[in-house]
Design a protein around this motif. Sequence first.
Motif, PDB file in Angstrom:
ATOM      1  N   ASN A   4      45.390  61.938  56.747  1.00 17.33           N
ATOM      2  CA  ASN A   4      45.523  61.791  55.317  1.00 17.33           C
ATOM      3  C   ASN A   4      45.525  60.148  55.125  1.00 17.33           C
ATOM      4  O   ASN A   4      45.333  59.703  54.017  1.00 17.33           O
ATOM      5  CB  ASN A   4      46.777  62.451  54.673  1.00 17.33           C
ATOM      6  CG  ASN A   4      46.606  63.931  54.368  1.00 17.33           C
ATOM      7  OD1 ASN A   4      45.577  64.139  53.532  1.00 17.33           O
ATOM      8  ND2 ASN A   4      47.529  64.499  54.598  1.00 17.33           N
ATOM      9  N   SER A   5      45.915  59.493  56.042  1.00 17.02           N
ATOM     10  CA  SER A   5      46.108  57.966  55.765  1.00 17.02           C
ATOM     11  C   SER A   5      45.030  57.223  56.702  1.00 17.02           C
ATOM     12  O   SER A   5      45.131  56.079  56.619  1.00 17.02           O
ATOM     13  CB  SER A   5      47.566  57.485  56.542  1.00 17.02           C
ATOM     14  OG  SER A   5      47.715  57.843  57.665  1.00 17.02           O
ATOM     15  N   ALA A   6      44.004  57.989  57.189  1.00 18.48           N
ATOM     16  CA  ALA A   6      43.178  57.324  58.110  1.00 18.48           C
ATOM     17  C   ALA A   6      41.995  56.619  57.227  1.00 18.48           C
ATOM     18  O   ALA A   6      41.699  57.052  56.142  1.00 18.48           O
ATOM     19  CB  ALA A   6      42.232  58.288  58.967  1.00 18.48           C
ATOM     20  N   ASN A   7      41.794  55.489  57.648  1.00 20.17           N
ATOM     21  CA  ASN A   7      40.822  54.377  57.202  1.00 20.17           C
ATOM     22  C   ASN A   7      40.046  53.836  58.335  1.00 20.17           C
ATOM     23  O   ASN A   7      40.465  53.295  59.379  1.00 20.17           O
ATOM     24  CB  ASN A   7      41.523  53.178  56.435  1.00 20.17           C
ATOM     25  CG  ASN A   7      42.088  53.866  55.275  1.00 20.17           C
ATOM     26  OD1 ASN A   7      41.366  54.196  53.981  1.00 20.17           O
ATOM     27  ND2 ASN A   7      43.529  54.027  55.175  1.00 20.17           N
ATOM     28  N   GLY A   8      38.912  53.388  57.904  1.00 17.72           N
ATOM     29  CA  GLY A   8      37.829  52.991  58.817  1.00 17.72           C
ATOM     30  C   GLY A   8      36.284  53.322  58.996  1.00 17.72           C
ATOM     31  O   GLY A   8      35.773  53.377  57.715  1.00 17.72           O
ATOM     32  N   ARG A   9      35.828  53.624  59.906  1.00 13.82           N
ATOM     33  CA  ARG A   9      34.375  53.775  59.994  1.00 13.82           C
ATOM     34  C   ARG A   9      34.066  55.046  61.116  1.00 13.82           C
ATOM     35  O   ARG A   9      34.903  54.888  62.121  1.00 13.82           O
ATOM     36  CB  ARG A   9      33.430  52.605  60.343  1.00 13.82           C
ATOM     37  CG  ARG A   9      33.578  51.337  59.238  1.00 13.82           C
ATOM     38  CD  ARG A   9      32.361  50.719  59.168  1.00 13.82           C
ATOM     39  NE  ARG A   9      31.078  51.577  58.782  1.00 13.82           N
ATOM     40  CZ  ARG A   9      30.861  51.880  57.570  1.00 13.82           C
ATOM     41  NH1 ARG A   9      31.497  51.648  56.761  1.00 13.82           N
ATOM     42  NH2 ARG A   9      29.719  52.565  57.368  1.00 13.82           N
ATOM     43  N   LEU A  10      33.156  55.837  60.877  1.00 14.86           N
ATOM     44  CA  LEU A  10      32.677  56.677  61.865  1.00 14.86           C
ATOM     45  C   LEU A  10      31.400  56.828  61.951  1.00 14.86           C
ATOM     46  O   LEU A  10      30.610  57.008  60.646  1.00 14.86           O
ATOM     47  CB  LEU A  10      33.122  58.253  61.470  1.00 14.86           C
ATOM     48  CG  LEU A  10      33.238  59.185  62.436  1.00 14.86           C
ATOM     49  CD1 LEU A  10      34.236  60.261  62.516  1.00 14.86           C
ATOM     50  CD2 LEU A  10      31.902  59.961  61.883  1.00 14.86           C
ATOM     51  N   ASN A  11      30.431  56.746  63.029  1.00 13.32           N
ATOM     52  CA  ASN A  11      29.214  56.755  62.980  1.00 13.32           C
ATOM     53  C   ASN A  11      28.634  57.957  64.133  1.00 13.32           C
ATOM     54  O   ASN A  11      29.478  58.138  64.993  1.00 13.32           O
ATOM     55  CB  ASN A  11      28.571  55.587  63.441  1.00 13.32           C
ATOM     56  CG  ASN A  11      28.780  54.446  62.560  1.00 13.32           C
ATOM     57  OD1 ASN A  11      28.688  54.303  61.194  1.00 13.32           O
ATOM     58  ND2 ASN A  11      29.487  53.176  62.709  1.00 13.32           N
ATOM     59  N   LEU A  12      27.389  58.612  63.581  1.00 17.13           N
ATOM     60  CA  LEU A  12      26.901  59.740  64.236  1.00 17.13           C
ATOM     61  C   LEU A  12      25.312  59.698  64.295  1.00 17.13           C
ATOM     62  O   LEU A  12      24.693  59.317  63.401  1.00 17.13           O
ATOM     63  CB  LEU A  12      27.413  60.981  63.639  1.00 17.13           C
ATOM     64  CG  LEU A  12      26.866  62.282  64.205  1.00 17.13           C
ATOM     65  CD1 LEU A  12      27.484  62.561  65.568  1.00 17.13           C
ATOM     66  CD2 LEU A  12      27.258  63.409  63.248  1.00 17.13           C
ATOM     67  N   ALA A  13      24.896  59.853  65.676  1.00 15.16           N
ATOM     68  CA  ALA A  13      23.400  59.616  65.723  1.00 15.16           C
ATOM     69  C   ALA A  13      23.047  60.942  66.683  1.00 15.16           C
ATOM     70  O   ALA A  13      23.504  60.947  67.865  1.00 15.16           O
ATOM     71  CB  ALA A  13      23.147  58.160  66.215  1.00 15.16           C
ATOM     72  N   ILE A  14      21.873  61.438  66.271  1.00 19.02           N
ATOM     73  CA  ILE A  14      21.199  62.461  67.143  1.00 19.02           C
ATOM     74  C   ILE A  14      19.626  62.217  67.185  1.00 19.02           C
ATOM     75  O   ILE A  14      19.015  62.103  66.245  1.00 19.02           O
ATOM     76  CB  ILE A  14      21.294  63.847  66.674  1.00 19.02           C
ATOM     77  CG1 ILE A  14      22.833  64.294  66.529  1.00 19.02           C
ATOM     78  CG2 ILE A  14      20.796  64.779  67.499  1.00 19.02           C
ATOM     79  CD1 ILE A  14      23.000  65.713  65.930  1.00 19.02           C
ATOM     80  N   ARG A  15      19.304  62.010  68.268  1.00 18.36           N
ATOM     81  CA  ARG A  15      18.080  61.367  68.622  1.00 18.36           C
ATOM     82  C   ARG A  15      16.856  62.434  68.942  1.00 18.36           C
ATOM     83  O   ARG A  15      15.714  62.000  68.937  1.00 18.36           O
ATOM     84  CB  ARG A  15      18.073  60.310  69.628  1.00 18.36           C
ATOM     85  CG  ARG A  15      18.679  58.877  69.032  1.00 18.36           C
ATOM     86  CD  ARG A  15      17.704  58.249  67.958  1.00 18.36           C
ATOM     87  NE  ARG A  15      18.473  57.042  67.453  1.00 18.36           N
ATOM     88  CZ  ARG A  15      19.126  57.069  66.168  1.00 18.36           C
ATOM     89  NH1 ARG A  15      19.106  58.301  65.511  1.00 18.36           N
ATOM     90  NH2 ARG A  15      19.551  56.225  65.686  1.00 18.36           N
TER      91      ARG A  15
END
Length: 610
Positions: free
Chosen positions: A455-466
């Motif tokens: 509930n308090s998480a902040n930031g970035r998340l990236n996902l790549a499938i090639r």
Amino acid sequence: MAWWRGRRRFNGLAFIVLVGIVVLGIGLPIIVSFGANRLTVRTSTLVAAPRDSFVITTPIALGLDGLVTIERGALYPADSSGRALSAPLSAAQLASGTTRYMIENGQLRIQAGQQTAAGDTQSPMIDALSNLQFETLMLRNTSVHVQLPDGRTETISDIDGEVTQRRKSTLTIKGKGALRGQKIDFEATSGVLADQRPGATIPIKLTLKSSLLEVTLDGRAGFVGPAQLQGAVDISIPHVRQVAHWFGAVWPAGKGLRNLTGHGQLEWAGASMAFNRATLLMDGNEAHGTLNLKFVEPRPSIGGTLAFKALNISEYFPLPILGAATAAATAWQAFLEGDLSLPLLTHFDADVRLSADKVLLHTQLLGRSAVTVTVSQGRMLADIGAIEFDGGRGSGQISADASGPVPKFAVRGKIDDVDAARTALTMFGHPVLSGRATLTTDILTSGRTGSDFLNSANGRLNLAIRNGGKIGVDLQALAIAVQKRSLEGWGAHGRSHMSFDELDASFSVRSGTLVADDVSAKSGDVVTRLKGTIEIPASRLNVLVQQEPAENTNAAPARSGKSKAVEISGQWKAPTIRSDTAADRAAAPPGKRAPDTLELLPATTSPARL
């Protein structure tokens, strides 16, 4: 000179009391003790001194350098049952070596380097004890204050036991007492010291038993100069939390930390204790390696290297009864309901390297893993050098700050070639995405539970499938179906899938919500784009899915001239799905605009290192 030789021999008796009753009773349980505890000492029962007795009112120092001091007590000859002899003994009888003695209501202090205390050292009974001229020395209602090698003082109270000697070369003490209010049984056998040079040692065997722990040691001990102890040690502790409470550590209740057994080579000198070539077994997890302990203020420190074949941490994340929930969901539920408060971080510092061939959390299996954990002043940094997760390989850092009222965390890492289907199944209860993915995270959060964490998480998340994959919903068929009518739930489309060639997804994380900054999947000449939000803690989503021709293709535009899209909102297990168009969205009144026009907050900055 005979008088001094006798006093050197008496140091063997002193060291049995020092090590046999205290070192194993305190030194080994201190592995899980990080705070002081009030002593519980029963007041001794006063009795009248027998006629042929020596009532000690002035401290008497025994042994070289005043190591052992009898501060008070009644000393008298006794029979085998401990009763005072009715007839007085002559000096010759006292020196014969066949007499039994009793110290009753006594108080002894064992402390290296203390000043020699005054006292009547001319008593025949004192002289007989100093020269080991006795058959048995009995102790009744006696307490011993002991200064440990690290400088702390502990008290063993209510001692009822006996000391025997064999040919003035071996001393054995056994009996019962109380350490911090806990009843203990002890037995120790020691040689006598024939050399007073610094570093000189004697052979010693020790056993200590209580309802909370059992300890044995077979090795050597020294007390001329800095106290030291070394040898093979075995320990057994049914409930580690109870032993921690016994020695003053405020640990929360919970499962796990049970059935600890260990074997290794112990070395203790001064404030440092080391376990070398150690084998430890706890909660069914077996580790091999070394552990080093330093007893320093204000926090002790732990160091070492431990290797596990298999490490099962399920005990530390207990599960509720979930009925027919999937196995993957149980692991996710374990995290959400797990305790992340980390109260131990404020009690000790650490620098420990851990490795495991596999790690198991309920049904979630991790492969070969290695981590270095450092703790300083309530702040922890776990540097993950290698980890195998869902077929992928990664590294990263997890930092925690437990020095304030609410723990703070930072999670950074990258995993390559991870199985996206298993990860999605764990989080969403459905394989909404499959393929071999690269996942990167940079999250700052806080809280005491897994739910707080999300509930308090902040930031970035990236996902790549090639190299191709599948989305667990047939979006193309869904876009056609909703042109006729809106749907409640995924229906048959949720049991099908849509293949893609490449996928790139970039999310901002805002208070546990994934905000789609740029999410696109390419399938031949068609690109599927997603905008909106996914609320992980609430299991909700509000997104717009739109398909359009890929750039640099000759695909024909939509016949109607409008860009067809699908709006999906509600609980992700059964959302409301309806058709949406660019024209419809442009006509929408303020406050009811579709998710793809959501005004995004400024991107969060990367969390600072703890």
